[in-house]
Design an enzyme around this catalytic site. Structure first.
Site, mmCIF file in Angstrom:
data_model
loop_
_atom_site.group_PDB
_atom_site.id
_atom_site.type_symbol
_atom_site.label_atom_id
_atom_site.label_comp_id
_atom_site.label_asym_id
_atom_site.label_seq_id
_atom_site.Cartn_x
_atom_site.Cartn_y
_atom_site.Cartn_z
ATOM 1 N N SER A 246 0.863 -1.173 0.000
ATOM 2 C CA SER A 246 0.000 0.000 0.000
ATOM 3 C C SER A 246 0.898 1.220 0.000
ATOM 4 O O SER A 246 2.117 1.106 0.129
ATOM 5 C CB SER A 246 -0.873 0.012 1.249
ATOM 6 O OG SER A 246 -0.047 0.258 2.370
ATOM 7 N N LYS A 247 0.265 2.344 -0.138
ATOM 8 C CA LYS A 247 1.008 3.591 -0.201
ATOM 9 C C LYS A 247 1.914 3.746 1.034
ATOM 10 O O LYS A 247 3.004 4.295 0.949
ATOM 11 C CB LYS A 247 0.028 4.756 -0.291
ATOM 12 C CG LYS A 247 0.675 5.954 -0.902
ATOM 13 C CD LYS A 247 -0.266 6.878 -1.583
ATOM 14 C CE LYS A 247 0.427 8.207 -1.848
ATOM 15 N NZ LYS A 247 1.818 8.121 -2.251
#
Ligand code: GLU
Length: 475
Positions: A246-247
């Site tokens: 994820s980011k």
């Protein structure tokens, strides 16, 4: 070749930038369609209007195009097909495959909470409504709003997944899920299966996060009298922290890698190998080579860890081997951002060609190239201290400058000959001139072969840089 034409689809929900997990799904759809001469469909699943956004849809298309995924049909917008979803739901209702359910969301939440307290999971099946039978009847009589629920079968559902092999779901985990909400809108399950049937999809390649939806979908396909497609559920991509990429664990979208200066060919290649292998040692593989080698049998069934260093390595391979024109076109925005103009395209191309093997990304390449476009270089006194302490160096460089002003032609052979002849005449090692000249022309200690650099920089700029450097040494 299979009997019926292969039709695959990539069906992103436009709720954010295209995640590399989504891009990898798109790539496997692309590879399978190319491999089998099939059709790849792009379908934008934009029915969740609160979360969908038109700009994001364009963004996804742009990211797919950039990375090199091709589609033959679409993009279809799921939101434009609502009539079909409703039609199919009403067909199921009319045929007794689905039924009306009158509980309100609050009543369902309360039942869910009650069961949770006694350690049970809420699963809605016909006859297990929290409402009493006469309450249901009176709501029906009063024309109260209702949801339409699908009557799930009571036998196990089995299928062979191309990635996971045989998969079985037992009826204990089924629930009569909602096809139409009480506001009349279809759910994801209703829409996705309707679209897959109408689009004659033969293979559903999607993320493992959809695996638990698959028994619902299979039952729907069957009850709607359609052929059940073949499924392939791809394992998740993990970050270095072993959590879902994820980011938070670093760059996670195609857009981010693009803006770091990763080449699309490298990202395509890297993602294709993140969950699949060609069965041999090959790593650097163009889309054409991947298509040739692709087979669903070698899709991995375990999660893959995203390795940014491996991607950088892959990118470096493409930086040095791709056609120069490709590199230049992808590098253009980075060169502009580094303040490099295109006044002299030949010079720009030669500089990029000289530096491409020394940079892992287009951003790095542009940073390196910027020096070659400076009128006057600012020298770092720390890097030049050693040269400033060499008494005769300024004088020697002036002599070299005089030779370089006259050498014909101004090419690397002549430039090297002149420098070595001067070193011999001065009784110094060639290196004692080569290193300061590199510093004079590039402001750096290391770089491409020196005489390539001098030839590229050219007679005029070489003279200017040498003069500036001599002034710096004397300053
Ligand atoms: N729209 C779904 C998603 O983005 C994919 C649905 C599917 O592939 O069946 O996760």
């Amino acid at each position: 070749m299979p009997d019926s034409p292969v039709r695959v689809r990539f069906a992103p929900s436009p709720t954010g930038f295209l995640h590399v997990g989504g891009a990898r799904t798109a790539i496997y759809n692309d590879l399978l369609a190319q491999k089998l001469g099939g059709v790849n469909i792009l379908r934008i699943e934009d029915t969740d209007r609160r979360r969908s956004d038109e700009a994001m849809t364009r963004q996804i298309e742009d990211a797919l195009r950039w990375i090199g995924v091709e589609w033959d049909e679409g993009p279809y917008l799921q939101s434009e097909r609502l009539d079909r979803h409703l039609e199919r739901a009403h067909q199921l209702l009319a045929e007794g495959r689905a039924y009306r359910a009158y509980e309100t969301p609050d009543e369902l939440d309360a039942e869910r909470a009650r069961l949770q307290k006694v350690g049970e999971t809420f699963r809605y099946r016909e006859g297990r409504s929290p409402l009493a039978a006469d309450e249901i009847a009176s709501r029906a009589d009063a024309g109260a709003p209702f949801a339409v629920r699908f009557r799930m079968p009571s036998e196990p559902i089995r299928f062979v997944d191309l990635v996971r092999g045989e998969v079985e779901f037992l009826p204990e985990v089924f629930d009569d899920f909602i096809l139409l909400r009480s506001d009349g809108s279809p759910t994801y399950h209703m829409s996705v299966v309707t679209d897959d049937i109408d689009m004659a999809v033969t293979h559903v390649i999607r993320g493992e996060d959809h695996l638990s939806n698959t028994p619902k979908h299979i039952a729907l396909f069957e009850r709607l009298g359609a052929t059940v497609p073949t499924f392939a559920h791809l394992p998740m991509i993990l970050g270095q922290n072993r959590k879902r990429l994820s980011k938070r664990s670093g760059a996670a979208s195609v857009e981010e890698f693009r803006s770091q200066g990763i080449l699309p060919q490298a990202l395509y290649n890297y993602l294709a190998l993140l969950g699949w292998n060609p069965g041999d040692e090959r790593e650097v593989m163009s889309r054409e080579t991947l298509v040739e080698a692709f087979t669903t049998e070698r899709l991995n069934d375990s999660a893959a860890v995203f390795d940014p260093e491996k991607l950088a390595w892959m990118n470096a391979q493409y930086m040095s081997t791709l056609d120069l024109s490709e590199i230049l076109s992808h590098a253009a925005p980075f060169l502009t951002a580094a303040g490099i103009g295109v006044a002299d395209p030949d010079y720009l191309a030669a500089a990029v060609d000289l530096l491409r093997t020394r940079a892992k990304t287009l951003a790095e390449l542009s940073e390196l190239a910027a020096t070659y476009f400076e009128e006057n270089l600012a020298y770092d006194p720390e890097l030049t201290a050693k040269f400033r302490s060499q008494e005769d160096l300024a004088e020697h460089l002036e002599q070299l400058a005089a030779r370089y002003a006259a050498v014909e032609p101004f090419d690397k052979e002549g430039l090297e000959r002149e420098l070595r002849a001067l070193a011999e005449a001065l009784e110094v090692k060639a290196g004692q001139l080569i290193h300061p000249v590199r510093m004079a022309l590039t402001g750096a200690k290391a770089g491409p072969p020196l005489f390539d650099v001098v030839e590229l920089v050219g007679r005029e700029a070489t003279a200017r840089h040498l003069a500036n450097f001599v002034a710096h040494l004397r300053g």
